[in-house]
Design a protein around this motif. Structure first.
Motif, PDB file in Angstrom:
ATOM      1  N   THR A  74       0.830  -1.210   0.000  1.00  0.00           N
ATOM      2  CA  THR A  74       0.000   0.000   0.000  1.00  0.00           C
ATOM      3  C   THR A  74       0.863   1.259   0.000  1.00  0.00           C
ATOM      4  N   THR A  75       2.155   1.111  -0.264  1.00  0.00           N
ATOM      5  CA  THR A  75       3.055   2.261  -0.237  1.00  0.00           C
ATOM      6  C   THR A  75       3.821   2.426  -1.537  1.00  0.00           C
ATOM      7  N   ASN A  76       4.528   3.558  -1.648  1.00  0.00           N
ATOM      8  CA  ASN A  76       5.425   3.866  -2.756  1.00  0.00           C
ATOM      9  C   ASN A  76       4.755   3.964  -4.120  1.00  0.00           C
ATOM     10  N   THR A  77       3.648   4.671  -4.210  1.00  0.00           N
ATOM     11  CA  THR A  77       3.058   4.918  -5.519  1.00  0.00           C
ATOM     12  C   THR A  77       4.070   5.662  -6.378  1.00  0.00           C
ATOM     13  N   PHE A  78       4.253   5.217  -7.594  1.00  0.00           N
ATOM     14  CA  PHE A  78       5.209   5.866  -8.493  1.00  0.00           C
ATOM     15  C   PHE A  78       4.724   7.273  -8.841  1.00  0.00           C
ATOM     16  N   PRO A  79       5.510   8.312  -8.485  1.00  0.00           N
ATOM     17  CA  PRO A  79       5.086   9.677  -8.793  1.00  0.00           C
ATOM     18  C   PRO A  79       5.022   9.889 -10.300  1.00  0.00           C
ATOM     19  N   GLY A  80       3.915  10.376 -10.780  1.00  0.00           N
ATOM     20  CA  GLY A  80       3.779  10.632 -12.206  1.00  0.00           C
ATOM     21  C   GLY A  80       3.127   9.507 -12.974  1.00  0.00           C
ATOM     22  N   ALA A  81       2.892   8.369 -12.321  1.00  0.00           N
ATOM     23  CA  ALA A  81       2.221   7.271 -13.024  1.00  0.00           C
ATOM     24  C   ALA A  81       0.846   7.744 -13.472  1.00  0.00           C
ATOM     25  N   PRO A  82       0.486   7.492 -14.727  1.00  0.00           N
ATOM     26  CA  PRO A  82      -0.784   7.996 -15.243  1.00  0.00           C
ATOM     27  C   PRO A  82      -1.993   7.625 -14.408  1.00  0.00           C
ATOM     28  N   SER A  83      -2.036   6.406 -13.862  1.00  0.00           N
ATOM     29  CA  SER A  83      -3.192   6.008 -13.076  1.00  0.00           C
ATOM     30  C   SER A  83      -3.171   6.679 -11.709  1.00  0.00           C
ATOM     31  N   GLY A  84      -1.970   6.879 -11.148  1.00  0.00           N
ATOM     32  CA  GLY A  84      -1.826   7.513  -9.854  1.00  0.00           C
ATOM     33  C   GLY A  84      -2.322   6.691  -8.691  1.00  0.00           C
ATOM     34  N   SER A  85      -2.856   5.494  -8.944  1.00  0.00           N
ATOM     35  CA  SER A  85      -3.439   4.726  -7.852  1.00  0.00           C
ATOM     36  C   SER A  85      -2.753   3.384  -7.602  1.00  0.00           C
ATOM     37  N   GLN A  86      -1.805   3.006  -8.440  1.00  0.00           N
ATOM     38  CA  GLN A  86      -1.128   1.737  -8.239  1.00  0.00           C
ATOM     39  C   GLN A  86       0.040   1.923  -7.288  1.00  0.00           C
ATOM     40  N   ASN A  87       0.138   1.060  -6.307  1.00  0.00           N
ATOM     41  CA  ASN A  87       1.226   1.119  -5.335  1.00  0.00           C
ATOM     42  C   ASN A  87       2.288   0.100  -5.698  1.00  0.00           C
ATOM     43  N   GLY A  88       3.505   0.352  -5.251  1.00  0.00           N
ATOM     44  CA  GLY A  88       4.594  -0.578  -5.469  1.00  0.00           C
ATOM     45  C   GLY A  88       5.918   0.138  -5.590  1.00  0.00           C
ATOM     46  N   ALA A  89       6.978  -0.598  -5.338  1.00  0.00           N
ATOM     47  CA  ALA A  89       8.329  -0.054  -5.460  1.00  0.00           C
ATOM     48  C   ALA A  89       8.656   0.182  -6.927  1.00  0.00           C
ATOM     49  N   TYR A  90       9.588   1.088  -7.176  1.00  0.00           N
ATOM     50  CA  TYR A  90       9.986   1.351  -8.553  1.00  0.00           C
ATOM     51  C   TYR A  90      11.484   1.561  -8.650  1.00  0.00           C
ATOM     52  N   LEU A  91      12.005   1.241  -9.826  1.00  0.00           N
ATOM     53  CA  LEU A  91      13.416   1.379 -10.159  1.00  0.00           C
ATOM     54  C   LEU A  91      13.483   2.066 -11.505  1.00  0.00           C
ATOM     55  N   GLY A  92      14.253   3.140 -11.604  1.00  0.00           N
ATOM     56  CA  GLY A  92      14.285   3.895 -12.849  1.00  0.00           C
ATOM     57  C   GLY A  92      15.681   4.287 -13.266  1.00  0.00           C
ATOM     58  N   ILE A  93      15.772   4.724 -14.525  1.00  0.00           N
ATOM     59  CA  ILE A  93      17.036   5.191 -15.072  1.00  0.00           C
ATOM     60  C   ILE A  93      16.773   6.341 -16.039  1.00  0.00           C
ATOM     61  N   GLN A  94      17.617   7.361 -15.953  1.00  0.00           N
ATOM     62  CA  GLN A  94      17.611   8.442 -16.935  1.00  0.00           C
ATOM     63  C   GLN A  94      18.873   8.304 -17.760  1.00  0.00           C
ATOM     64  N   LEU A  95      18.713   8.291 -19.086  1.00  0.00           N
ATOM     65  CA  LEU A  95      19.833   8.141 -20.006  1.00  0.00           C
ATOM     66  C   LEU A  95      20.347   9.516 -20.437  1.00  0.00           C
ATOM     67  N   PRO A  96      21.597   9.590 -20.885  1.00  0.00           N
ATOM     68  CA  PRO A  96      22.110  10.873 -21.366  1.00  0.00           C
ATOM     69  C   PRO A  96      21.480  11.311 -22.686  1.00  0.00           C
ATOM     70  N   ASN A  97      20.945  10.364 -23.454  1.00  0.00           N
ATOM     71  CA  ASN A  97      20.312  10.658 -24.745  1.00  0.00           C
ATOM     72  C   ASN A  97      19.016   9.877 -24.871  1.00  0.00           C
ATOM     73  N   LYS A  98      18.113  10.382 -25.691  1.00  0.00           N
ATOM     74  CA  LYS A  98      16.854   9.682 -25.941  1.00  0.00           C
ATOM     75  C   LYS A  98      17.097   8.496 -26.860  1.00  0.00           C
ATOM     76  N   ILE A  99      16.330   7.433 -26.612  1.00  0.00           N
ATOM     77  CA  ILE A  99      16.432   6.233 -27.434  1.00  0.00           C
ATOM     78  C   ILE A  99      15.037   5.735 -27.805  1.00  0.00           C
ATOM     79  N   LYS A 100      15.002   4.938 -28.862  1.00  0.00           N
ATOM     80  CA  LYS A 100      13.825   4.138 -29.178  1.00  0.00           C
ATOM     81  C   LYS A 100      14.089   2.780 -28.527  1.00  0.00           C
ATOM     82  N   LEU A 101      13.378   2.517 -27.453  1.00  0.00           N
ATOM     83  CA  LEU A 101      13.572   1.271 -26.710  1.00  0.00           C
ATOM     84  C   LEU A 101      12.992   0.117 -27.504  1.00  0.00           C
ATOM     85  N   GLN A 102      13.810  -0.888 -27.774  1.00  0.00           N
ATOM     86  CA  GLN A 102      13.369  -2.043 -28.532  1.00  0.00           C
ATOM     87  C   GLN A 102      13.161  -3.275 -27.661  1.00  0.00           C
TER      88      GLN A 102
END
Length: 192
Positions: A74-102
């Motif tokens: 019931t904790t750690n809702t991902f900030p900015g998630a479109p639904s805003g209501s799903q809870n759970g831990a998150y792991l993220g990465i910001q890249l130095p350049n934009k990519i098309k993720l395949q």
């Protein structure tokens, strides 16, 4: 891996991370259980499939509970998630350049699989888009062809539920494969 027209895909991050920010990459997370289970250890290019990962990878301090699998939180809702209501831990990465993720590849810690996870992407850090929802419970090494046609430089794996009673989300290694903006080095054009 290869992409469109058999172009080799680039693996991200390109550097083995030894801290939360390095070589233009920045790693984010909801929380971490303790040292050594830091967020950047899920991007250090170290994997051990089929065996005990020991102290390798990221573990959240988020508490997933329940009487049986799937375990949720019931904790750690991902900030900015479109639904805003799903809870759970998150792991993220910001890249130095934009990519098309395949392709996304998630090495899960042995017997610590995630069940429902949502892959989010952003090109500005404010607007987040759910690219795909996954059931990762079927494989220790989970791979999916994302085939994004949009360029993004931020990605988040938001873990909604897990299949183990240990109380945390776990990722041994997270790999992204794609092409940077303007990367057409291996495309060829036939002219008459």
């Amino acid at each position: 891996y290869t992409g469109p027209h058999d172009r080799p895909l680039r693996k991200y991050p390109e550097v083995a991370m030894t801290g939360p920010s390095q070589g233009g990459y920045t790693i984010t997370k909801s929380s971490h259980l303790s040292n050594p289970y830091r967020e950047y250890e899920a991007f250090n290019h170290v994997t051990e499939t089929g065996g005990n990962p020991g102290t390798e990878g990221w573990l959240s301090s988020t508490v997933y509970t329940g009487s049986s699998s799937p375990y949720t939180t019931t904790t750690n809702t991902f900030p900015g998630a479109p639904s805003g209501s799903q809870n759970g831990a998150y792991l993220g990465i910001q890249l130095p350049n934009k990519i098309k993720l395949q392709v996304i590849k998630v090495y899960q810690r042995l017997n610590e699989n995630n069940i429902e996870a949502v892959l989010y992407a952003s090109d500005n850090g404010s607007d987040w888009y759910a690219l795909k929802t996954y059931d990762m419970s079927t494989s220790e090494v989970f791979t999916d062809n994302v085939n994004s046609t949009t360029l993004y430089d931020r990605f988040v794996l938001h873990i909604i539920s897990v299949d183990h009673p240990y109380g945390y989300a776990a990722v041994e290694e997270l790999e992204l494969y794609g092409h940077e903006e303007g990367d057409s080095s291996l495309d060829t054009t036939l002219k008459s």
